[in-house]
Write a protein that holds these residues in place. Sequence first.
Motif, PDB file in Angstrom:
ATOM      1  N   HIS A  60       0.811  -1.214   0.000  1.00  0.00           N
ATOM      2  CA  HIS A  60       0.000   0.000   0.000  1.00  0.00           C
ATOM      3  C   HIS A  60       0.849   1.270   0.000  1.00  0.00           C
ATOM      4  CE1 HIS A  60       0.613  -1.101   4.283  1.00  0.00           C
ATOM      5  NE2 HIS A  60       0.816   0.202   4.421  1.00  0.00           N
ATOM      6  N   ASP A  91      -8.658   1.620 -10.541  1.00  0.00           N
ATOM      7  CA  ASP A  91      -8.148   2.204  -9.300  1.00  0.00           C
ATOM      8  C   ASP A  91      -6.626   2.218  -9.381  1.00  0.00           C
ATOM      9  OD1 ASP A  91      -6.933   1.792  -6.460  1.00  0.00           O
ATOM     10  OD2 ASP A  91      -8.946   2.563  -6.053  1.00  0.00           O
ATOM     11  N   GLU A  99      -4.009   2.977  -7.274  1.00  0.00           N
ATOM     12  CA  GLU A  99      -3.206   2.301  -6.257  1.00  0.00           C
ATOM     13  C   GLU A  99      -3.368   0.794  -6.336  1.00  0.00           C
ATOM     14  OE1 GLU A  99      -3.136   1.946  -1.399  1.00  0.00           O
ATOM     15  OE2 GLU A  99      -2.958   3.947  -2.285  1.00  0.00           O
ATOM     16  N   THR A 121      -7.207   7.738 -15.547  1.00  0.00           N
ATOM     17  CA  THR A 121      -7.597   8.512 -14.364  1.00  0.00           C
ATOM     18  C   THR A 121      -7.418  10.008 -14.576  1.00  0.00           C
ATOM     19  OG1 THR A 121      -6.969   6.662 -12.942  1.00  0.00           O
ATOM     20  CG2 THR A 121      -7.142   8.820 -11.903  1.00  0.00           C
ATOM     21  N   PRO A 175      -3.644   9.727  -6.696  1.00  0.00           N
ATOM     22  CA  PRO A 175      -3.443   9.898  -5.256  1.00  0.00           C
ATOM     23  C   PRO A 175      -2.134  10.629  -4.947  1.00  0.00           C
ATOM     24  CG  PRO A 175      -4.065   7.632  -5.782  1.00  0.00           C
ATOM     25  CD  PRO A 175      -3.750   8.306  -7.078  1.00  0.00           C
ATOM     26  N   LYS A 226      -0.228  10.560  -2.434  1.00  0.00           N
ATOM     27  CA  LYS A 226       0.783   9.743  -1.765  1.00  0.00           C
ATOM     28  C   LYS A 226       1.743   9.095  -2.759  1.00  0.00           C
ATOM     29  CE  LYS A 226      -0.374   5.565  -0.266  1.00  0.00           C
ATOM     30  NZ  LYS A 226      -1.069   4.450   0.424  1.00  0.00           N
ATOM     31  N   TRP A 227       1.272   8.863  -3.995  1.00  0.00           N
ATOM     32  CA  TRP A 227       2.123   8.260  -5.015  1.00  0.00           C
ATOM     33  C   TRP A 227       2.792   9.312  -5.896  1.00  0.00           C
ATOM     34  CZ3 TRP A 227       3.139   3.427  -4.176  1.00  0.00           C
ATOM     35  CH2 TRP A 227       2.200   2.608  -3.529  1.00  0.00           C
TER      36      TRP A 227
END
Length: 449
Positions: free
Chosen positions: A146, A378, A380, A408, A414, A416-417
Motif C-alpha cells: 500500500h 483504481d 493504487e 484517471t 493519489p 501519496k504516489w
Amino acid sequence: MIRLSWTQPEDLVPHAFAAAALDGRDAEHLRERWIAAGGAAEPAVGGASPEPAPAPLRALARWLLAELDGLPDPETLNADEPEALDAILADIAPVDSPERPGDLADRVLGAWLGRAAGCLLGKPVEKLPLHGIRAVARSTGNWPLHGYFTAQGLDPAVAAAHPWNRRSRPTSLAENIDGMPEDDDLNFPLIALHLLERHGDEFTTDDVAQAWLDLLPGGRVFTAERIAYRNLLDGVEPEAAGKVANPFRDWIGAQIRADLYGWTRPGDPRGAARLAWTDARLSHGRNGIYGAVFVAAASAAAVAGASVKEVLETGLFAVPPRSRYAEAVARGVDLAHSAAPDESAVDTLHREYGAHHWVHVLPNTALLAFALARGEGDFERTITLAVSGGWDTDSVGATAGALTGAMTGANALPPKWIDPLDDRLATSVPGFAGARFTDLAARTLAVTR
C-alpha cells in the motif's frame, strides 16, 4: 575484469536454446554438442557468467548462435505469430471509445506521472523472487502492498535473505525518494518523444537506430536492446539488427518503449501500433513486437477516455489472435475475473509461466492484464497488484501505472504516489536534462495527432 551481461557468446547460448524450445524449433542436437563441450546447461544468473569461457568454447558458442539463427520455424508458428506489420494488424478493428469528458492534457500528464510512480514502486524489488517481495513487504508492515517500499523496520534476517536491487535502493526506497530517478522505463519514452519531435510520425527503424546510437550509451540498454546495439556497431543494418544472435526477441524490452506512441494518437490504435512496430522491430520479434503494439494501442484508447475493458480489448485487437501473447492477456483477464484471492491468482500465474525468464514478455503480460482487469481503474490497486506479482516489477508497474494514470488523469491521482516525484525526472538522455513531467506532457501534446 568486466563481465558484461547479455553479450558474452557463452552466456547467450543457453538462452538461445530456451528460446528455440519455446518456439518449437528442434535444437536438441546442437544442445547436446554444447553440453558435451562443457557448456552450461542453464543461463547464468544476472546475464553473465563469472569467468570468460576458454577460447574453443567461446568459438563454439559463436558458431552455435549462427546455427540456431538458421533453424527453420514451424509452419504453425509463422502462421499464428507473424512479424510483418500488415499481418499483425490484419484483424485490428475500430473500437468505439470516443473521447469521454476529461482533459487530454490531464490524461497525458497522468500517463507520465503514473508511469513514473509505478516504475518507482517496483525498482527496489526488481530481480527479487515472489516470496522475497512478500517477505520484505510483510516485514515492514507493507502487505498487502500500500506504499513505496521501505527499509525502516525491516528484519535484518529478511534483508540478508532478500537484498534490494543495489542500484535502486539509494533512490527508490520511501525514505530516499527525491524526485524520479533515472530508469530505462522512462528513458525510452524520452527517445520516442525525440523521434516524433525530430521526424514526425514517418520516422523509420533506421531513425530509431540512429537515435539510440546518438542518445543512449551502450551500458544503458539491456537484453535484446543490447544485442541490437552491438549488432549495429558491428555493421548490421537496423532491419536485421534484432535478428542476429539475439535470444531475447520475445522479452519485455520493446513493450516498455511504446506508451508514448499511444499517448500521441488518442483514439487511433492502428496509428499508434504502426509507430510501435517501427520502433520494436529494431530489437524484437514475434511476441516482443506484440508487446509494443498492444501497449501502444491500449494507450491510444486510455488517453481517449476508454474504460479498462475497452483498453484491454483495444490492445488485443492489435495482436494476432492465435499468438501466445494474446493467450497471456486472456489468461490474466480470466484470473482477474475469477474468485481467486489476489495471492492465489498470482501464484497460479507463477505456476503456469514460471518456466520463462523473469524478463520474458509473456509472464509479465499475463500479470499486467491481471492487474489492470482486477484493479478496475483504481490507480493504487492496479500498480500494487502489478508490482507485488513479481517478475519485472519496475517495467510492469510502469506500464500498469501509465495506462491507469491515463484513464484517471493527473488531477485524480493519489498524492501519496505522485507528490514524492516532485515533478522531476533524472535522465542522462541528451535534450532532457532537468526534465519536469509537466513540461514532458506539454511536449507530448505538441506532437499529438
